[in-house]
Design a protein around this motif. Structure first.
Motif, mmCIF file in Angstrom:
data_model
loop_
_atom_site.group_PDB
_atom_site.id
_atom_site.type_symbol
_atom_site.label_atom_id
_atom_site.label_comp_id
_atom_site.label_asym_id
_atom_site.label_seq_id
_atom_site.Cartn_x
_atom_site.Cartn_y
_atom_site.Cartn_z
ATOM 1 N N TYR A 1 0.835 -1.290 0.107
ATOM 2 C CA TYR A 1 0.081 0.013 -0.067
ATOM 3 C C TYR A 1 1.042 1.326 0.039
ATOM 4 C CZ TYR A 1 -3.802 3.095 0.969
ATOM 5 O OH TYR A 1 -4.771 4.515 0.700
ATOM 6 N N GLY A 2 1.749 1.076 0.888
ATOM 7 C CA GLY A 2 2.723 2.599 0.917
ATOM 8 C C GLY A 2 3.579 2.764 -0.270
ATOM 9 N N GLU A 3 3.928 1.662 -1.251
ATOM 10 C CA GLU A 3 4.676 1.756 -2.310
ATOM 11 C C GLU A 3 3.636 1.787 -3.593
ATOM 12 O OE1 GLU A 3 7.531 -1.582 -1.868
ATOM 13 O OE2 GLU A 3 8.096 -0.613 0.110
ATOM 14 N N SER A 4 2.594 1.710 -3.513
ATOM 15 C CA SER A 4 1.729 1.847 -4.703
ATOM 16 C C SER A 4 0.561 3.003 -4.540
ATOM 17 C CB SER A 4 0.923 0.444 -4.813
ATOM 18 O OG SER A 4 0.092 0.226 -3.647
ATOM 19 N N PHE A 5 0.098 3.215 -5.967
ATOM 20 C CA PHE A 5 -0.867 4.211 -6.003
ATOM 21 C C PHE A 5 -2.136 3.996 -5.192
ATOM 22 C CE2 PHE A 5 -4.451 6.508 -7.919
ATOM 23 C CZ PHE A 5 -3.910 7.986 -8.088
ATOM 24 N N PRO A 6 -2.907 4.913 -4.473
ATOM 25 C CA PRO A 6 -2.620 6.249 -4.055
ATOM 26 C C PRO A 6 -1.625 6.449 -3.048
ATOM 27 C CG PRO A 6 -4.547 5.761 -3.070
ATOM 28 C CD PRO A 6 -4.117 4.440 -3.820
ATOM 29 N N GLY A 7 -1.067 5.301 -2.412
ATOM 30 C CA GLY A 7 -0.502 5.496 -0.982
ATOM 31 C C GLY A 7 0.752 5.955 -1.269
ATOM 32 N N VAL A 8 1.551 5.706 -2.206
ATOM 33 C CA VAL A 8 2.872 6.290 -2.713
ATOM 34 C C VAL A 8 2.683 7.996 -2.586
ATOM 35 C CG1 VAL A 8 2.715 6.312 -5.000
ATOM 36 C CG2 VAL A 8 5.064 6.001 -3.789
ATOM 37 N N LEU A 9 1.634 8.314 -2.954
ATOM 38 C CA LEU A 9 1.421 9.989 -3.070
ATOM 39 C C LEU A 9 1.375 10.522 -1.660
ATOM 40 C CD1 LEU A 9 -1.263 10.408 -5.798
ATOM 41 C CD2 LEU A 9 1.160 10.574 -6.113
ATOM 42 N N PHE A 10 1.189 9.671 -0.748
ATOM 43 C CA PHE A 10 0.837 10.399 0.461
ATOM 44 C C PHE A 10 1.664 9.719 1.568
ATOM 45 C CE2 PHE A 10 -3.131 10.670 -1.895
ATOM 46 C CZ PHE A 10 -3.340 11.996 -1.984
ATOM 47 N N ALA A 11 2.626 8.833 1.240
ATOM 48 C CA ALA A 11 3.141 8.143 2.010
ATOM 49 C C ALA A 11 4.228 9.100 3.114
ATOM 50 C CB ALA A 11 4.379 7.088 1.529
ATOM 51 N N GLY A 12 4.882 9.929 2.497
ATOM 52 C CA GLY A 12 5.660 11.081 3.479
ATOM 53 C C GLY A 12 4.792 11.638 4.209
ATOM 54 N N MET A 13 3.686 12.405 3.836
ATOM 55 C CA MET A 13 2.798 13.257 4.655
ATOM 56 C C MET A 13 2.265 12.529 5.637
ATOM 57 S SD MET A 13 -0.717 15.366 3.416
ATOM 58 C CE MET A 13 -0.605 14.616 1.822
ATOM 59 N N PHE A 14 1.943 11.257 5.631
ATOM 60 C CA PHE A 14 1.374 10.277 6.626
ATOM 61 C C PHE A 14 2.275 9.296 7.243
ATOM 62 C CE2 PHE A 14 -2.646 10.734 3.903
ATOM 63 C CZ PHE A 14 -3.173 12.023 4.714
ATOM 64 N N ASN A 15 3.476 9.821 7.350
ATOM 65 C CA ASN A 15 4.589 8.819 8.200
ATOM 66 C C ASN A 15 4.571 7.606 7.827
ATOM 67 O OD1 ASN A 15 5.371 11.276 9.223
ATOM 68 N ND2 ASN A 15 4.125 11.257 10.840
ATOM 69 N N TYR A 16 4.785 7.145 6.571
ATOM 70 C CA TYR A 16 4.743 5.953 6.212
ATOM 71 C C TYR A 16 5.809 4.978 6.587
ATOM 72 C CZ TYR A 16 5.926 1.869 3.078
ATOM 73 O OH TYR A 16 6.316 0.650 2.577
ATOM 74 N N THR A 17 5.603 3.884 7.305
ATOM 75 C CA THR A 17 6.778 2.928 7.552
ATOM 76 C C THR A 17 7.061 1.789 6.918
ATOM 77 O OG1 THR A 17 6.473 3.870 10.016
ATOM 78 C CG2 THR A 17 7.991 1.879 9.698
ATOM 79 N N HIS A 18 8.222 1.707 6.243
ATOM 80 C CA HIS A 18 8.347 0.271 5.578
ATOM 81 C C HIS A 18 9.217 -0.532 6.723
ATOM 82 C CE1 HIS A 18 9.799 -2.087 2.242
ATOM 83 N NE2 HIS A 18 11.021 -2.620 2.944
ATOM 84 N N PHE A 19 8.534 -1.918 6.586
ATOM 85 C CA PHE A 19 8.846 -2.706 7.584
ATOM 86 C C PHE A 19 9.710 -3.873 6.705
ATOM 87 C CE2 PHE A 19 5.294 -1.052 9.846
ATOM 88 C CZ PHE A 19 5.921 -0.775 11.173
ATOM 89 N N ASP A 20 10.685 -4.422 7.299
ATOM 90 C CA ASP A 20 11.428 -5.452 6.688
ATOM 91 C C ASP A 20 10.628 -6.949 6.846
ATOM 92 O OD1 ASP A 20 13.479 -3.939 5.717
ATOM 93 O OD2 ASP A 20 14.646 -4.309 7.409
ATOM 94 N N PHE A 21 10.717 -7.866 6.051
ATOM 95 C CA PHE A 21 10.146 -9.181 6.259
ATOM 96 C C PHE A 21 10.991 -9.873 7.242
ATOM 97 C CE2 PHE A 21 8.533 -8.116 2.133
ATOM 98 C CZ PHE A 21 7.029 -8.617 2.039
ATOM 99 N N PHE A 22 10.312 -10.885 7.901
ATOM 100 C CA PHE A 22 11.273 -11.786 9.113
ATOM 101 C C PHE A 22 11.251 -13.046 8.357
ATOM 102 C CE2 PHE A 22 11.015 -13.316 13.740
ATOM 103 C CZ PHE A 22 12.615 -13.508 13.500
ATOM 104 N N GLU A 23 12.524 -13.065 7.496
ATOM 105 C CA GLU A 23 12.753 -14.466 6.837
ATOM 106 C C GLU A 23 13.552 -15.261 7.163
ATOM 107 O OE1 GLU A 23 11.645 -12.873 2.293
ATOM 108 O OE2 GLU A 23 13.545 -12.016 3.216
ATOM 109 N N SER A 24 13.864 -16.352 7.100
ATOM 110 C CA SER A 24 15.065 -17.393 7.440
ATOM 111 C C SER A 24 16.330 -16.769 6.821
ATOM 112 C CB SER A 24 14.594 -18.677 7.241
ATOM 113 O OG SER A 24 14.296 -18.973 5.678
ATOM 114 N N THR A 25 17.317 -17.052 7.378
ATOM 115 C CA THR A 25 18.463 -16.647 6.973
ATOM 116 C C THR A 25 19.061 -17.829 5.938
ATOM 117 O OG1 THR A 25 19.848 -17.621 8.630
ATOM 118 C CG2 THR A 25 19.088 -15.191 8.818
ATOM 119 N N GLU A 26 19.862 -17.527 5.244
ATOM 120 C CA GLU A 26 20.679 -18.589 4.193
ATOM 121 C C GLU A 26 21.112 -19.741 5.278
ATOM 122 O OE1 GLU A 26 20.880 -18.871 0.957
ATOM 123 O OE2 GLU A 26 19.588 -17.164 0.870
ATOM 124 N N ALA A 27 21.609 -19.188 6.359
ATOM 125 C CA ALA A 27 22.225 -20.263 7.324
ATOM 126 C C ALA A 27 21.114 -21.465 7.667
ATOM 127 C CB ALA A 27 22.896 -19.697 8.540
#
Length: 186
Positions: A151-177
């Protein structure tokens, strides 16, 4: 002039409703991610509490494996030191801890007496239960992160992401190890 004013007023009302809906979606997505993370956080705290007991049990059988014990404890302490709410850095610390725990369990394979120890087996079962809970929570968390980030990286969210303090979160994925098989050498 009255019609023009009504049209302008209607456009402003529609724009306001649209902006409120976009803002509420950002808030909803962020709160879902935080809620999903709280489920993971509970399981992580259970894992942190279990690790010292596990290390002490293994120490009794493999005292000369000091480096492995220190790595596990350092990784645990680093994960505990991440400030609450710093999800992206917590994920990095958890991946490091998971990697060191794999080394600790590899010792169980190298020491048959340890592998047969009832306390070790009980702790291992508890840790496996925690890991299963983490896996379920991780899937839910990653789903909420996907929704938030999309949502934060697609339309229309991307237009307002900065204004509404959008936070990008990392996925919690397993490591290569984690994806590799444990190599046990004697």
């Amino acid at each position: 002039m009255g019609t023009t004013l009504l049209i302008l007023l209607a456009v402003l009302v529609l724009l306001s409703v649209f902006l409120i809906a976009v803002y509420n979606r950002f808030v909803k997505n962020r709160n879902l991610v935080k809620d999903a993370w709280s489920n993971i956080d509970v399981a992580l705290k259970r894992r942190y509490d279990l690790i010292p007991n596990l290390v002490e049990t293994v120490k009794g059988y493999a005292a000369h494996e000091k480096e492995t014990f220190e790595q596990v404890i350092q990784a645990r302490n680093a994960a505990l030191a991440v400030p609450s709410g710093d999800i992206n850095n917590q994920i990095k610390a958890e991946n490091q801890l998971q990697q060191t725990l794999r080394g600790l369990f590899a010792l169980g394979e190298a020491y048959p007496d340890l592998k047969a120890n009832a306390n070790f087996l009980q702790l291992q079962d508890k840790l496996n239960e925690i890991e299963e809970n983490l896996e379920r929570s991780r899937r839910y968390y990653n789903g909420t992160v996907r929704e938030n980030n999309t949502y934060g990286e697609s339309f229309p969210g991307v237009l307002f992401a900065g204004m509404f303090n959008y936070t990008h979160f990392d996925f919690f994925e397993s490591t290569e190890a984690e994806r590799e098989n444990v190599k046990v050498t004697f």
